[in-house]
Design an enzyme around this catalytic site. Structure first.
Site, short mmCIF file in Angstrom:
data_model
loop_
_atom_site.label_atom_id
_atom_site.label_comp_id
_atom_site.label_asym_id
_atom_site.label_seq_id
_atom_site.Cartn_x
_atom_site.Cartn_y
_atom_site.Cartn_z
N SER A 114 1.29 -38.07 -12.51
CA SER A 114 1.80 -39.41 -12.20
C SER A 114 3.23 -39.40 -11.70
O SER A 114 3.74 -40.41 -11.25
CB SER A 114 1.67 -40.31 -13.44
OG SER A 114 2.48 -39.81 -14.47
N CYS A 136 14.75 -27.98 -5.88
CA CYS A 136 14.89 -28.49 -4.51
C CYS A 136 16.28 -28.19 -3.95
O CYS A 136 16.42 -27.74 -2.80
CB CYS A 136 14.58 -29.98 -4.44
SG CYS A 136 15.41 -30.97 -5.68
#
Lengths: 344, 344, 344, 344
Positions: free
Chosen positions: C10, C147
């Site tokens: 989710s 990232c």
């Protein structure tokens, strides 16, 4: 393999067409023209295509014969040269406004001058598959669609088609749009410090796309009111109309659900929880979906119908490729399978 | 009452000057010039001034004598006409880059051509009150400041002035800027669909404002690296420097706190809780504050100093009015009391 | 057909994984788990997936055996249950930070507590194909990547690998990031009125991703400085390093071009004209490309190396699927062919 | 000197009130309350007020008597304690929705429960000076205004007041709003990655502010349709109504111009050139102006009337201070002289 060329490839719709066609499994892009960027790599203008293609922009005067020619020129130019283009390709999809209206008088009225090739108007089919799938399948000449017209048309289509709307009352469609609608050429109002954060009702009446909705949905009393907001890609149409007496929410659900069932790119968004309860354009960037929703007031007569699209996809290049797929007997969704992003 | 005129009033710094001066209790704005908008109401170009003034744009060739002339012209124009302007006003504040550098050779190096009025360079004081308050108080000619230079200068000023920085090591200042820095004239890169959402390091080296920081802080090894981000007003400088051995966080606190105590528009932002723990430009839109912050690494040698400003205020027009206040013996903060907004 | 499940579906990385895998020609998604959204359709949380899948969120306690398990859980959870997961799948790709560092002491230092399954650390390969393609091809356990670490690693990789950087000097990487980095859970600082338009240097030193860059590029003196800007998806790393004496721009060109030639998702962006001359994250939304660029100062010693990525793609889920492709002997680019959009 | 306190000072309207009052020449702010931030400096929550005040948040249970109490509490709280507040101040301005509606039955209908102090409703005047200037001047109790109601009310006020609108036809007001309308508390939909770039018609019918417009303009058939867009501060109302037969554009010009002449904060924006031809909220951030515009269709019957405001100023705190000025016999514009910014 379908051989396709794009005339006018340095603008936003041309670039989006190119992006789609380069990933389309059954298409070979032969030429992309641009006078102003002649000889440059296409990725110098469309930086997302770097390492995707070695194509350079060709001279529009040196077009080779292909199966299908996509015309992505500024309005007014295709109608001047349509006879020439027709000698180069069996199929033509014109994304400009030149061949969208069937009635030359309407063209004259909304575009302010007579049409230069009125005899071609009846040969073109209005290029929205949700309205003309069958005709497009057998057509050789298909027009593009106005992005705002498409949002308005699809918001209302299920209800109008099912006969639920009382068209004797005026219909008002409030349309909110991102900045890419204005095209790749800048103007004083598109300068970032002026355009950023705007809520600008730049056209209360008289937007040219109105004519396309009047023609396609047969609505006589129609207003499109246009407001620019801070977003690059995206259109949301919020349409206000009257439903006929006795029409129930169930009837509307049935109409919208049927539309979604019959059309692979239509979805109904009407949720009771979560963040995304209504159609929203931001999650559609790059996708060809049109998300539809509706609400009815307590009295059951005032319908608010919504449609969200990416103006460069379902509102322009995506629908054009969808038409091409139909014209060449391919799966309607080919090359148009990008789902869009979340979050974005 | 001080009589003031603005030469070049249709740009962003000119408009911001006008906004400030119209609310300044001791200033009467006599003329605002613009060739391209000659005769138009100033509020047609600067819509925030509607119902605030009936001024129209004047011909720059028809300037009347005043107490102070603000020159807000594109770079290179003031130096051509400075002798003429000097006959019209006892005080001149030039917001362009023309009179910021003291050394004509440096001007030549950074701006690529010899200065047209080099003899005027020594008569001008660099217009940042936090650096030259005393000289500005008695000056007749004051230059403007580069907005990025100001963010870099103020980020480092307290530490450098207190002798805490080891300037034998290179200093790197990473500067993030909004779109209004580019001025009111659009260009292909400022077109909203291209400029929206960018993180664009458009200049790794060689930005002209570097020269102002080298001059004012006496730093020899200096790099300003410029990155555009999605914001209209605002600059954040994040400066990386080495502190001398033995320097403590306490020393830095003392230096930054002193700077804030001595300068009404400097504030130190260094919080341990809440949302706004570090300097941030967005809450400074329209205000003349410069918010300063700093962090030191575990080893106690690597200093990250930050400064946030509104580029059109503290980075341009606000500092210019602050200079005017000083030049005319007024309270430094007069007309500059807008606190900025939250949220925004 | 590879059978894959996603644990923790989710969140944003889970949703992005699902988006990619649903379009991947060789993958069948078996289960997507979520405790908080148990039983809901995945498209209610990830609205871009409406009409793309009828999957509902499963109970994480009811996982079925599959070929590959993607773990997209909050940091700290995978290490608690890794033994259990290993009984369910021959291959595991963990997108959290749990298995990125090889040295348990480093994990303890940067994450503030001892690792719960330190014996598993040597079994995992760091999941950046550009660094470990061969090992990943034969690995059963692969970690995700940070990232910001990825943007820093790829900015510098070509120059460091070619031996051009003098690592005795400190390396400073200024990283600008969008809001999706913070994950799907809101906090006071992510509330739109507070987060919109920010330039917020929220971490000057000590960002945990620093450890990944130190480990992977063997840099001892490294600072990652993090600044939030107004964008949803995207990271730009601007790295400042010293090149060795005698290194030429030609050497750097060669290093970066080689990297782009050897790695399908690396591109060099270094243009002299057009709008997109340097790497920019906005055009990468949804794509797995990493765009690299570099500049050197006049003296030829100060290198600014840049890398732009979509933090949810190349910086997380895209790299994870790229690893899966390698682990299962597929074409590295499978399912990752979206080119990104322009304009956006 | 007017002694004023703010109850509920940590929210956005409370913060904006504080910002205005701190700069108001005739007001002394005595206390600002907040339970959740008790004892903190107000600038830790409202960072724009750093160096502007040393006030800390007080306990709402320890309010001292003052001349005027501003209640900036969540809806429903003022009505519970109004008797107590009335013992503390001769004048009360309640910014919540509690005392806006005159009819308890309407309150019950729109807010879903009976009013807790219905006997107080007739004592309050609806706090929009453009509607009730005279009554406000002599009132002791004034309500705040709904921001969306204010945009709708002011868009239509000149035309309705002049008797030009045919109210037997339904009136539809399409309202576009920024994110600060939702208040300082976040929710899943206000998380930046979800809220950024939205065009979200979150309420087609039934927005509570509808009741205020019905009451104030005596419109029976009224719909407010609400759409969120990407902006922090700002509301644009685009109202669709029918004008009576025979009404000319000249009549409308006269009505709107008169309204602007009689009300210092109303301006008419209807230009034929320039970028800012219609009312736009972005240039109003921080200002108390309401910009009005209108267009009529070819047939002369369909009126589109527009009003742009800053929801936290004219739509809340600005109007409240304007009321205070009137109640205490001050110049209506005192403390409300910020012109707004351009560009922004």
């Amino acid at each position: 393999m379908i051989h396709a060329s794009i005339v006018g490839g340095s603008g936003y719709t041309g670039g989006e067409l190119l992006r789609i066609l380069l990933s389309h499994p059954d298409v070979d892009v032969v030429q992309v023209t641009s006078r102003s960027h002649l000889g440059e790599y296409v990725y110098q203008v469309h930086p997302n295509l770097r390492k995707r293609t070695k194509l350079t922009f060709s001279d529009p005067e040196a077009l080779q014969p292909v199966d299908v020619l996509f015309l992505a020129l500024p309005h007014g130019q295709s109608q001047e040269k349509i006879d020439g283009y027709a000698t180069l390709a069996t199929h033509i999809i014109d994304l400009s406004a030149d061949f969208r209206l069937r009635d030359p008088a309407q063209y004259h009225k909304w575009y302010g001058k007579p049409h230069a090739s009125a005899q071609w108007l009846p040969r073109f089919v209005y290029g929205l598959p949700e309205l003309h799938r069958m005709e497009i399948s057998t057509a050789r000449y298909v027009s593009g669609v106005g992005c705002n017209a498409t949002a308005a048309n699809l918001a209302l289509l299920p209800a109008v088609k099912a006969g639920l709307v009382d068209l004797s009352f005026p219909v008002v469609v409030e349309i909110k749009v991102g900045s890419s609608e204005g095209g790749a050429e800048g103007n004083p109002g598109s300068h970032h410090p002026e355009r950023s954060g705007v809520i600008r009702t730049f056209s209360a009446f008289g937007h040219r796309h109105t004519a396309e909705v009047m023609q396609e949905l047969c609505i006589d009393h129609l207003t499109l009111t246009m407001t620019s907001v801070d977003l690059v890609r995206g259109v949301l149409a919020t349409a206000h109309a009257n439903v006929k007496a006795g029409v129930t929410v169930k009837d509307l659900w049935k109409a919208y659900r049927s539309a979604a069932n019959e059309n692979p790119f239509l979805r109904v968004v009407k949720e009771h929880r979560g963040i995304y309860r209504v159609p929203e354009p931001k999650i559609l960037a790059g996708s060809n979906y049109a998300d539809l929703g509706f609400e009815v007031d307590e009295d059951g007569r005032h319908l608010v119908a919504m449609c969200a699209i990416d103006n460069l996809m379902k509102g322009a290049s995506g629908s054009a490729v969808q038409c091409m797929n139909l014209m060449f007997g391919l799966d309607e969704m080919m090359g148009l399978d990008f789902s869009g992003l979340h979050p974005i």
